[in-house]
Write an enzyme that holds these catalytic residues in place. Structure first.
Site, short mmCIF file in Angstrom:
data_model
loop_
_atom_site.label_atom_id
_atom_site.label_comp_id
_atom_site.label_asym_id
_atom_site.label_seq_id
_atom_site.Cartn_x
_atom_site.Cartn_y
_atom_site.Cartn_z
N ALA A 252 50.96 -14.73 5.64
CA ALA A 252 51.40 -15.49 6.82
C ALA A 252 51.31 -17.01 6.65
O ALA A 252 51.45 -17.74 7.63
CB ALA A 252 50.66 -15.05 8.10
N ALA A 253 51.13 -17.47 5.40
CA ALA A 253 51.15 -18.93 5.18
C ALA A 253 52.52 -19.49 5.55
O ALA A 253 52.64 -20.49 6.27
CB ALA A 253 50.81 -19.24 3.73
N GLY A 254 53.57 -18.81 5.06
CA GLY A 254 54.93 -19.26 5.36
C GLY A 254 55.25 -19.14 6.85
O GLY A 254 55.92 -19.99 7.42
N ASP A 255 54.74 -18.09 7.48
CA ASP A 255 54.98 -17.91 8.92
C ASP A 255 54.30 -19.02 9.71
O ASP A 255 54.86 -19.55 10.68
CB ASP A 255 54.45 -16.55 9.38
O1 RIB Z 1 54.62 -12.80 6.32
C1 RIB Z 1 53.52 -11.94 6.45
C2 RIB Z 1 53.91 -10.70 7.17
O2 RIB Z 1 54.82 -9.98 6.39
C3 RIB Z 1 52.77 -9.74 7.45
O3 RIB Z 1 52.11 -10.01 8.65
C4 RIB Z 1 53.44 -8.39 7.39
O4 RIB Z 1 53.49 -7.74 8.62
C5 RIB Z 1 54.83 -8.64 6.82
O5 RIB Z 1 55.77 -8.58 7.80
#
Ligand code: RIB
Length: 306
Positions: A252-255
């Site tokens: 989730a770094a990119g998120d």
């Molecule tokens: O970008 C990370 C996410 O990728 C995780 O939370 C997982 O659910 C996948 O969708």
């Protein structure tokens, strides 16, 4: 960008089942793991959560199954003040699930069974048109069907919103022009940029070339995230450094980067200022285990010594 403040995230929501392991297993091998945890994930929900924790006014549009994971997903988004009125529940399949292993260097390996996420349709999006009326930014990723994302991008532009696409996970086939023509800002990582451009994006120079080549192809603005090397921003290819940290889990770094960036853009930051803020936020996320549970709040970023 128009003078509205809302960020609409259209995308996936998953439950992440996470186990730490010293190294990834070989085919057929069983290894002892550690640190098992279940937490809220999914690229769309992660980006919505990051944007909300970092000060954004956020609505999330997605689909979950009629099961405990789906209910927990909606509850977690509600708890963070995210508008979930346009989230749908289906009886036809389960909520999205991701099985994640984290190795001793904090790198991850992820398997996703998208379930309900893959049933989000263009008709679902069109039925939610009302939410797009107040959108300043519509933020998209690629864990839901492209037809739904194309409908969202089209609606976003109809209502004057700025469209941001994080092309993750890396697309298996070229994205349709009907979607790309509505993208105002593309945020690929190096691997995704390579897929778009056809050459390795492994240095500041190749990132600058990729941004310029993407512009030739009609992508108005691009930020390439470069992991521990920060990000390369916009047509000027300005470099924004990553913030030093101890990497525990890169999930989730990119998120976090995408959600944080949008929260800063709606506050009026320039693209470079927003990318700097987003790098700071992502550095916090990678210093902790998990996806949404690892994401920082605004106060934490503001208190960081620079
Ligand atoms: O970008 C990370 C996410 O990728 C995780 O939370 C997982 O659910 C996948 O969708």
């Amino acid at each position: 960008m128009k003078q509205k403040e809302n960020i609409i995230v259209v995308g996936s929501a998953n439950t992440d089942i996470v186990i730490g392991v010293e190294r990834f297993p070989k085919p057929g091998e069983t290894l002892a793991g550690h640190g098992f945890l279940t937490n809220r994930g999914g690229k769309g929900a992660n980006q919505a959560m990051a944007a909300a924790r970092l000060g954004g006014s956020v609505a999330f549009v997605g689909k979950v199954g009629n099961d405990d994971y789906g209910r927990q997903t909606i509850e977690a988004l509600n708890d963070e003040g995210i508008d979930t009125r346009y989230m749908l529940t289906t009886d036809e399949t389960h909520s999205g699930v991701a099985v994640i292993t984290i190795d001793g260097h904090g790198e991850n390996s992820i398997i996703v069974d998208g379930g309900a996420n893959m049933q989000l349709s263009a008709a679902d999006i069109e039925a939610a048109e009302e939410v797009f009326r107040d959108a300043a930014i519509v933020l998209l990723q690629l864990e839901t069907p492209v037809d739904a994302l194309t409908a969202a991008a089209r609606l976003a532009h109809r209502h004057g919103a700025y469209v941001v696409l994080n092309p993750a996970p890396a697309p298996k086939s070229p994205l349709p022009e009907a979607l790309l023509s509505h993208v105002d800002l593309l945020i690929p990582n190096q691997t995704e940029a390579e897929l778009f451009c056809g050459y390795a994006v492994d240095s500041m120079d190749t990132a600058a070339k990729a941004i310029s080549d993407l512009r030739e192809k009609g992508i108005r603005q691009t930020i390439i995230t470069m992991g521990g090397h920060g990000a390369v921003v916009g047509i000027e290819a300005e470099h924004v450094a990553a913030y030093p940290t101890t990497v525990v889990d890169t999930t989730a770094a990119g998120d976090t980067f995408c959600g944080a960036l949008c929260s800063a853009l709606v506050r009026g930051s320039s693209l470079k200022e927003a990318a700097d803020f987003a790098c700071r936020a992502a550095s916090v996320t990678v210093s902790r285990m998990g996806a949404q549970q690892a994401m920082p709040r605004l106060e934490e970023i503001e208190a960081m010594s620079l």
